[in-house]
Design a protein around this motif. Structure first.
Motif, PDB file in Angstrom:
ATOM      1  N   PRO A 233      52.310  43.259  51.542  1.00  0.00           N
ATOM      2  CA  PRO A 233      51.353  42.190  51.203  1.00  0.00           C
ATOM      3  C   PRO A 233      50.345  42.623  50.146  1.00  0.00           C
ATOM      4  CG  PRO A 233      51.573  42.414  53.579  1.00  0.00           C
ATOM      5  CD  PRO A 233      52.350  43.532  52.979  1.00  0.00           C
ATOM      6  N   GLY A 234      49.909  43.890  50.210  1.00  0.00           N
ATOM      7  CA  GLY A 234      48.921  44.376  49.238  1.00  0.00           C
ATOM      8  C   GLY A 234      49.429  44.227  47.809  1.00  0.00           C
ATOM      9  N   LYS A 235      50.713  44.527  47.615  1.00  0.00           N
ATOM     10  CA  LYS A 235      51.311  44.445  46.265  1.00  0.00           C
ATOM     11  C   LYS A 235      51.396  42.974  45.830  1.00  0.00           C
ATOM     12  CE  LYS A 235      54.235  46.136  42.948  1.00  0.00           C
ATOM     13  NZ  LYS A 235      54.494  44.914  42.225  1.00  0.00           N
ATOM     14  N   LEU A 236      51.824  42.099  46.764  1.00  0.00           N
ATOM     15  CA  LEU A 236      51.941  40.668  46.424  1.00  0.00           C
ATOM     16  C   LEU A 236      50.576  40.109  46.005  1.00  0.00           C
ATOM     17  CD1 LEU A 236      54.191  39.531  49.439  1.00  0.00           C
ATOM     18  CD2 LEU A 236      54.888  39.613  47.037  1.00  0.00           C
ATOM     19  N   ILE A 237      49.533  40.533  46.723  1.00  0.00           N
ATOM     20  CA  ILE A 237      48.179  40.020  46.451  1.00  0.00           C
ATOM     21  C   ILE A 237      47.669  40.582  45.120  1.00  0.00           C
ATOM     22  CG2 ILE A 237      45.792  39.941  47.321  1.00  0.00           C
ATOM     23  CD1 ILE A 237      47.086  40.291  50.193  1.00  0.00           C
ATOM     24  N   GLU A 238      47.910  41.869  44.920  1.00  0.00           N
ATOM     25  CA  GLU A 238      47.487  42.525  43.675  1.00  0.00           C
ATOM     26  C   GLU A 238      48.184  41.874  42.473  1.00  0.00           C
ATOM     27  OE1 GLU A 238      47.872  46.759  44.126  1.00  0.00           O
ATOM     28  OE2 GLU A 238      47.382  47.096  42.015  1.00  0.00           O
ATOM     29  N   ASP A 239      49.477  41.549  42.628  1.00  0.00           N
ATOM     30  CA  ASP A 239      50.234  40.937  41.531  1.00  0.00           C
ATOM     31  C   ASP A 239      49.664  39.575  41.139  1.00  0.00           C
ATOM     32  OD1 ASP A 239      51.832  43.124  41.467  1.00  0.00           O
ATOM     33  OD2 ASP A 239      53.573  42.202  42.445  1.00  0.00           O
ATOM     34  N   CYS A 240      48.910  38.939  42.049  1.00  0.00           N
ATOM     35  CA  CYS A 240      48.266  37.653  41.712  1.00  0.00           C
ATOM     36  C   CYS A 240      46.911  37.877  41.052  1.00  0.00           C
ATOM     37  CB  CYS A 240      48.041  36.826  42.973  1.00  0.00           C
ATOM     38  SG  CYS A 240      49.537  36.321  43.781  1.00  0.00           S
ATOM     39  N   GLY A 241      46.542  39.108  40.828  1.00  0.00           N
ATOM     40  CA  GLY A 241      45.256  39.403  40.173  1.00  0.00           C
ATOM     41  C   GLY A 241      44.065  39.193  41.098  1.00  0.00           C
ATOM     42  N   LEU A 242      44.302  39.290  42.414  1.00  0.00           N
ATOM     43  CA  LEU A 242      43.201  38.974  43.331  1.00  0.00           C
ATOM     44  C   LEU A 242      42.397  40.191  43.807  1.00  0.00           C
ATOM     45  CD1 LEU A 242      44.856  36.166  45.494  1.00  0.00           C
ATOM     46  CD2 LEU A 242      42.935  35.912  43.920  1.00  0.00           C
ATOM     47  N   LYS A 243      42.806  41.380  43.394  1.00  0.00           N
ATOM     48  CA  LYS A 243      42.028  42.560  43.812  1.00  0.00           C
ATOM     49  C   LYS A 243      40.588  42.407  43.351  1.00  0.00           C
ATOM     50  CE  LYS A 243      44.070  47.052  44.599  1.00  0.00           C
ATOM     51  NZ  LYS A 243      44.546  48.317  44.051  1.00  0.00           N
ATOM     52  N   GLY A 244      39.646  42.552  44.251  1.00  0.00           N
ATOM     53  CA  GLY A 244      38.232  42.439  43.868  1.00  0.00           C
ATOM     54  C   GLY A 244      37.724  41.001  43.856  1.00  0.00           C
ATOM     55  N   TYR A 245      38.596  40.010  44.179  1.00  0.00           N
ATOM     56  CA  TYR A 245      38.161  38.604  44.160  1.00  0.00           C
ATOM     57  C   TYR A 245      37.192  38.356  45.325  1.00  0.00           C
ATOM     58  CZ  TYR A 245      38.413  33.551  43.643  1.00  0.00           C
ATOM     59  OH  TYR A 245      38.105  32.238  43.448  1.00  0.00           O
ATOM     60  N   ARG A 246      36.092  37.664  45.024  1.00  0.00           N
ATOM     61  CA  ARG A 246      35.058  37.430  46.045  1.00  0.00           C
ATOM     62  C   ARG A 246      34.898  35.958  46.389  1.00  0.00           C
ATOM     63  NH1 ARG A 246      30.414  41.139  46.346  1.00  0.00           N
ATOM     64  NH2 ARG A 246      30.951  42.950  45.089  1.00  0.00           N
ATOM     65  N   LEU A 247      34.635  35.695  47.641  1.00  0.00           N
ATOM     66  CA  LEU A 247      34.209  34.353  48.073  1.00  0.00           C
ATOM     67  C   LEU A 247      33.029  34.571  49.021  1.00  0.00           C
ATOM     68  CD1 LEU A 247      37.185  31.963  48.929  1.00  0.00           C
ATOM     69  CD2 LEU A 247      35.015  31.382  47.864  1.00  0.00           C
ATOM     70  N   GLY A 248      31.855  34.143  48.624  1.00  0.00           N
ATOM     71  CA  GLY A 248      30.666  34.465  49.422  1.00  0.00           C
ATOM     72  C   GLY A 248      30.563  35.975  49.569  1.00  0.00           C
ATOM     73  N   GLY A 249      30.373  36.419  50.810  1.00  0.00           N
ATOM     74  CA  GLY A 249      30.243  37.868  51.052  1.00  0.00           C
ATOM     75  C   GLY A 249      31.568  38.569  51.302  1.00  0.00           C
ATOM     76  N   ALA A 250      32.682  37.820  51.219  1.00  0.00           N
ATOM     77  CA  ALA A 250      33.992  38.432  51.502  1.00  0.00           C
ATOM     78  C   ALA A 250      34.696  38.771  50.198  1.00  0.00           C
ATOM     79  CB  ALA A 250      34.846  37.473  52.320  1.00  0.00           C
ATOM     80  N   MET A 251      35.368  39.923  50.170  1.00  0.00           N
ATOM     81  CA  MET A 251      36.024  40.344  48.918  1.00  0.00           C
ATOM     82  C   MET A 251      37.382  40.976  49.241  1.00  0.00           C
ATOM     83  SD  MET A 251      34.644  43.043  46.029  1.00  0.00           S
ATOM     84  CE  MET A 251      34.427  44.432  47.111  1.00  0.00           C
ATOM     85  N   VAL A 252      38.416  40.563  48.468  1.00  0.00           N
ATOM     86  CA  VAL A 252      39.700  41.270  48.538  1.00  0.00           C
ATOM     87  C   VAL A 252      39.413  42.685  48.048  1.00  0.00           C
ATOM     88  CG1 VAL A 252      42.046  41.423  47.620  1.00  0.00           C
ATOM     89  CG2 VAL A 252      41.044  39.167  48.110  1.00  0.00           C
ATOM     90  N   SER A 253      39.723  43.668  48.895  1.00  0.00           N
ATOM     91  CA  SER A 253      39.303  45.031  48.572  1.00  0.00           C
ATOM     92  C   SER A 253      39.887  45.526  47.244  1.00  0.00           C
ATOM     93  CB  SER A 253      39.727  45.983  49.685  1.00  0.00           C
ATOM     94  OG  SER A 253      39.446  47.297  49.294  1.00  0.00           O
ATOM     95  N   PRO A 254      39.035  46.074  46.384  1.00  0.00           N
ATOM     96  CA  PRO A 254      39.539  46.675  45.136  1.00  0.00           C
ATOM     97  C   PRO A 254      40.337  47.958  45.440  1.00  0.00           C
ATOM     98  CG  PRO A 254      37.142  46.346  45.056  1.00  0.00           C
ATOM     99  CD  PRO A 254      37.560  46.124  46.475  1.00  0.00           C
ATOM    100  N   VAL A 255      40.171  48.502  46.639  1.00  0.00           N
ATOM    101  CA  VAL A 255      40.865  49.746  47.006  1.00  0.00           C
ATOM    102  C   VAL A 255      42.270  49.442  47.513  1.00  0.00           C
ATOM    103  CG1 VAL A 255      40.769  51.787  48.517  1.00  0.00           C
ATOM    104  CG2 VAL A 255      38.642  50.782  47.621  1.00  0.00           C
ATOM    105  N   HIS A 256      42.410  48.425  48.365  1.00  0.00           N
ATOM    106  CA  HIS A 256      43.702  48.055  48.956  1.00  0.00           C
ATOM    107  C   HIS A 256      43.662  46.541  49.181  1.00  0.00           C
ATOM    108  CE1 HIS A 256      47.134  47.706  51.505  1.00  0.00           C
ATOM    109  NE2 HIS A 256      47.303  49.014  51.640  1.00  0.00           N
ATOM    110  N   ALA A 257      44.536  45.820  48.467  1.00  0.00           N
ATOM    111  CA  ALA A 257      44.409  44.357  48.434  1.00  0.00           C
ATOM    112  C   ALA A 257      44.768  43.670  49.756  1.00  0.00           C
ATOM    113  CB  ALA A 257      45.267  43.784  47.305  1.00  0.00           C
ATOM    114  N   ASN A 258      45.352  44.409  50.728  1.00  0.00           N
ATOM    115  CA  ASN A 258      45.603  43.767  52.024  1.00  0.00           C
ATOM    116  C   ASN A 258      44.413  43.913  52.965  1.00  0.00           C
ATOM    117  OD1 ASN A 258      47.041  42.218  53.826  1.00  0.00           O
ATOM    118  ND2 ASN A 258      48.208  43.938  54.664  1.00  0.00           N
ATOM    119  N   PHE A 259      43.303  44.403  52.451  1.00  0.00           N
ATOM    120  CA  PHE A 259      42.075  44.486  53.243  1.00  0.00           C
ATOM    121  C   PHE A 259      41.064  43.496  52.661  1.00  0.00           C
ATOM    122  CE2 PHE A 259      42.004  48.596  55.780  1.00  0.00           C
ATOM    123  CZ  PHE A 259      43.345  48.881  55.621  1.00  0.00           C
TER     124      PHE A 259
END
Ligand SMILES: Cc1cc2nc3c(=O)[nH]c(=O)nc-3n(C[C@H](O)[C@H](O)[C@H](O)COP(=O)(O)OP(=O)(O)OC[C@H]3O[C@@H](n4cnc5c(N)ncnc54)[C@H](O)[C@@H]3O)c2cc1C
Length: 301
Positions: A233-259
């Motif tokens: 899942p981390g790779k699928l999410i990263e491939d969408c360019g979502l690493k580091g994407y924020r909504l309010g106080g929640a953020m797709v982790s720049p370290v591991h996109a499945n977190f």
């Protein structure tokens, strides 16, 4: 609020807690709670809650749980005392459902018992691990299960084999019913390596996890399950360019996109909106529908 009903029904027994202090995401508002220390206390408490139509849920270390910011309407049951202890008899490890999994793993390594080292960085209880069939590095808790002792809400106790538990990938029968994992017996191996070797392996696992996972920020481990085709899942999410994407106080982790990290002040709705956005984007890009591994407090599937 239902928790007012709980507090009125038995003011000495229940306490109001802030769920943010009981979940690793550090999210969640007030709820009624009760600490139980023995199987008898637990049986009696669950009977009381059911008779008074008060919704309840067992909470372990809250390391796979998203709790509502507005608070939960029922009673959270916390397993402590005898229900959180563990002991060894030869290569058998017996533990209460509330026992801390990394402590069990560390103690097993020190005793020279192999099999549970994979769990050294899984920050939950053994009850939560059985419920989720937690695993890492190609191993999962189900492979070690000799017996699971279960309390049914009606008060009966049953001893289950691993087969009875209906284990699958991050799943078990406990996700579909109200039974409580009172305790487990795990079969470890005393044949493999020295305790020094096992402790070294545990240290190496923790080192790798500190490097790979965003352990500096409140999180709940992997948010999504691995899909059937095995794509991470981390790779699928990263491939969408979502690493580091924020909504309010929640953020797709720049370290591991499945977190998903709580960057400070994230609400449960920030996290859920971000989860939905990720599912949507990944589906658009790959045709794969990601499924949540994390659970909302009290949810049944
Ligand atoms: C940094 C980090 C790393 C992680 N790494 C991993 C990993 O490598 N592999 C992995 O599989 N998971 C991982 N997780 C997720 C999590 O730690 C596991 O799912 C863990 O097993 C959950 O245990 P818990 O006690 O915290 O459960 P909770 O979040 O408290 O509860 C989860 C569910 O289990 C139920 N439950 C808890 N105890 C009982 C019981 N005694 N009887 C019946 N139901 C019960 C709860 O009602 C709830 O529905 C990680 C989490 C974090 C924060």
């Amino acid at each position: 609020m239902i928790f007012d009903r709980a507090l009125n029904a038995a003011p000495d027994r229940f306490q109001v807690i802030q769920l943010s202090r009981y979940t690793t995401w550090e999210i969640g508002g007030p709820t009624a709670s009760v600490v139980v220390n023995t199987p008898e206390e637990l049986a009696e408490t669950v009977k009381f809650l059911s008779e008074n139509s008060l919704p309840w849920v067992i909470l372990g270390r809250g390391s796979n749980t998203l709790a509502p910011t507005e608070g939960w309407h029922g009673v959270v049951v916390l397993l402590k005392g005898e229900l959180a202890e563990f002991s060894f008899n030869g290569s058998l490890l017996t533990a209460g459902g509330g026992a801390h999994l990394p402590s069990m793993s560390g103690a097993a390594c020190s005793q020279g018992l192999a099999g549970l080292v994979f769990a050294v960085g899984i920050p939950g209880t053994v009850g939560g691990a059985i419920f989720m069939n937690a695993g890492a590095y190609g191993s999962s808790i189900s492979e070690l299960v000799k017996e699971v002792r279960v309390l049914h809400p009606g008060g009966s106790i049953e001893y289950l084999t691993a087969e009875d538990c209906g284990f699958g990938y991050r799943s078990s029968r406990f996700q579909k019913d109200d039974s409580i994992v009172l305790g487990v017996m795990l079969g470890l191996s005393d044949k493999a390596v020295s305790s020094g070797g096992l402790r070294g392996e545990a240290r190496e696992i923790l080192r790798l996890r500190r490097r790979k996972f965003p352990l500096h920020a409140p999180n709940a481990g992997s948010v999504f399950r691995r899909p059937d085709n095995g794509s991470p899942p981390g790779k699928l999410i990263e491939d969408c360019g979502l690493k580091g994407y924020r909504l309010g106080g929640a953020m797709v982790s720049p370290v591991h996109a499945n977190f998903i990290e709580n960057t400070g002040g994230a609400t449960s709705s920030d996290v859920m909106r971000l989860i939905e956005l990720v599912i949507h984007r990944v589906r658009q890009a790959s045709g794969i529908t990601l499924k949540r591994e994390i659970r909302k407090l009290g949810e049944r599937i």
